[in-house]
Design an enzyme around this catalytic site. Sequence first.
Site, short mmCIF file in Angstrom:
data_model
loop_
_atom_site.label_atom_id
_atom_site.label_comp_id
_atom_site.label_asym_id
_atom_site.label_seq_id
_atom_site.Cartn_x
_atom_site.Cartn_y
_atom_site.Cartn_z
N PRO A 1 -25.19 -49.35 71.97
CA PRO A 1 -24.48 -50.42 72.69
C PRO A 1 -23.98 -51.57 71.82
O PRO A 1 -24.45 -52.71 71.91
CB PRO A 1 -25.54 -50.91 73.68
CG PRO A 1 -26.84 -50.67 72.98
CD PRO A 1 -26.64 -49.40 72.20
N CYS A 2 -22.95 -51.30 71.01
CA CYS A 2 -22.35 -52.36 70.21
C CYS A 2 -21.67 -53.41 71.08
O CYS A 2 -21.40 -54.52 70.63
CB CYS A 2 -21.38 -51.77 69.20
SG CYS A 2 -20.05 -50.79 69.91
N HIS A 3 -21.41 -53.06 72.34
CA HIS A 3 -20.79 -54.03 73.24
C HIS A 3 -21.74 -55.18 73.58
O HIS A 3 -21.30 -56.21 74.10
CB HIS A 3 -20.33 -53.34 74.54
CG HIS A 3 -21.44 -52.68 75.29
ND1 HIS A 3 -21.85 -51.39 75.03
CD2 HIS A 3 -22.24 -53.13 76.30
CE1 HIS A 3 -22.84 -51.07 75.84
NE2 HIS A 3 -23.10 -52.10 76.62
#
Length: 359
Positions: free
Chosen positions: A317-319
Site C-alpha cells: 500500500p504505497c498509497h
Amino acid sequence: MLFELPDDDILYEALLARDARYDGRAFVCVTSTGVFCRLSCPARNPKRENSIFMDSVAACIESGFRPCRRCKPLGSLAEMEPLVSDLIQQLEQDPGRRWREADLEARGYDPSTVRRAFKRHFGITFLEMARAGRIRTAAGTLSAGSNVIEAQLDAGFDSASGFRAVFAKTLGRPPSSFTGDEHLKADWIKTPLGPMIAVADQHALHLLEFFDRKALPRELVRLQSLTGAGIGIGRLSPTDQIEEELGLYFDGAKGGFAVPLALPGTPFERLVWRALQEIPLGETRSYAEMARAIGKPSAVRAMGRANGANQFAIVVPCHRVVAADGDLTGYGGGLWRKRWLIDHERRLAATQSTLKIEA
C-alpha cells in the site's frame, strides 16, 4: 482536481435525486455496466456498492469506463463548442476508428485547437480519448482468449503493425509473438477503480498495476529483464487468488492480502515495501516517518523513489504514504484513486473495529 467533490454518500443521494446541479462537475462510474453517467441520468440508478464518483471525464475514461449512451456525459459538455460536439459525434458513430491529426485537418480543424478544446472540456485530448477506447477494447478481447485478428478488429486498428505498436507499448511485446509457453502470464482484473493488469507465474504474483498507469510499459520491460522470462497472455492461480482478494477488499469484507508476492527489487526497495505492508489499515504515514521506520531517517528521498518503484498497487500500500502536511502526493495510479483508497480503508478499518468491539 477539477472540482472538490463532497462525500460519496452525498453524491449518491444527488444521483438518486437526479440532481442536475452536478452536471459537468461530478460523474458516476457504474462498475456493473462499465459506463459512466451524469448524476442526472434518467436511467435506472445503480446500487450504492456499484457506484464510484469522479470529478472529470478524463478520470472516468482513463479508468476504463465508457460514456453512457442515454445521458451522453460527453455531449452535455460538448455543446459548448461546435468542433467538440462534431468530433464527439464522430466517436460515437465509429468508436473503433483510429484517428490521426491528418484526419482532423481533413475535417477542417487545426489539431492544436482540437487538443486545447478537448483538454479544456474533458481534461484529455481527442486522440487520447479515441486511443483509450481502442486499448480498452483490445485488452478485454485478448483477456477473453480471442485471437489476435479478432482483437485487432475489435480495437479498430487499421493495420496489424499499428496494433502491434500500441500493444507493445503496453505489454512490452507484440501479441503475435505469444506462444502460450511463457513463464509469466498477464491477465486483466476488473475493479471499481478501473481495470488492473496482473502478472504471475505458477507460484507468485509479480506485478499488479492499474492498466492506465503511465509507467506500466517500463515496469513490464523491467520485470522481463529481471526475471529473464517473457510475458504471455493467460491466467495462473495467483491471479485467481488476487482477483478474489481484491473483490473482498472492494466489497469492504477484508482489508488484507495473502497472495504470495515475488519482490524483484533491490534489498533497500524490498525493505521499504515490507515496511509499507506494516502500515495499519486506515492509517497513513509521511515519507519522513517511513524513513525512520526502516532505520534510515536521512534517506527520505530514497524512500520516496522506492515507494514509487512499487509494482504491487493496493497490495503493497504505497498509497498510504502522504506528504508531511497530509497532502496526497506521488501516486502513479492517479491522486483521485489514492484519495478513494485512503477513504475506503478508513471506512473499512472503522467497520472492522466496530465488529471487534461487538464481538
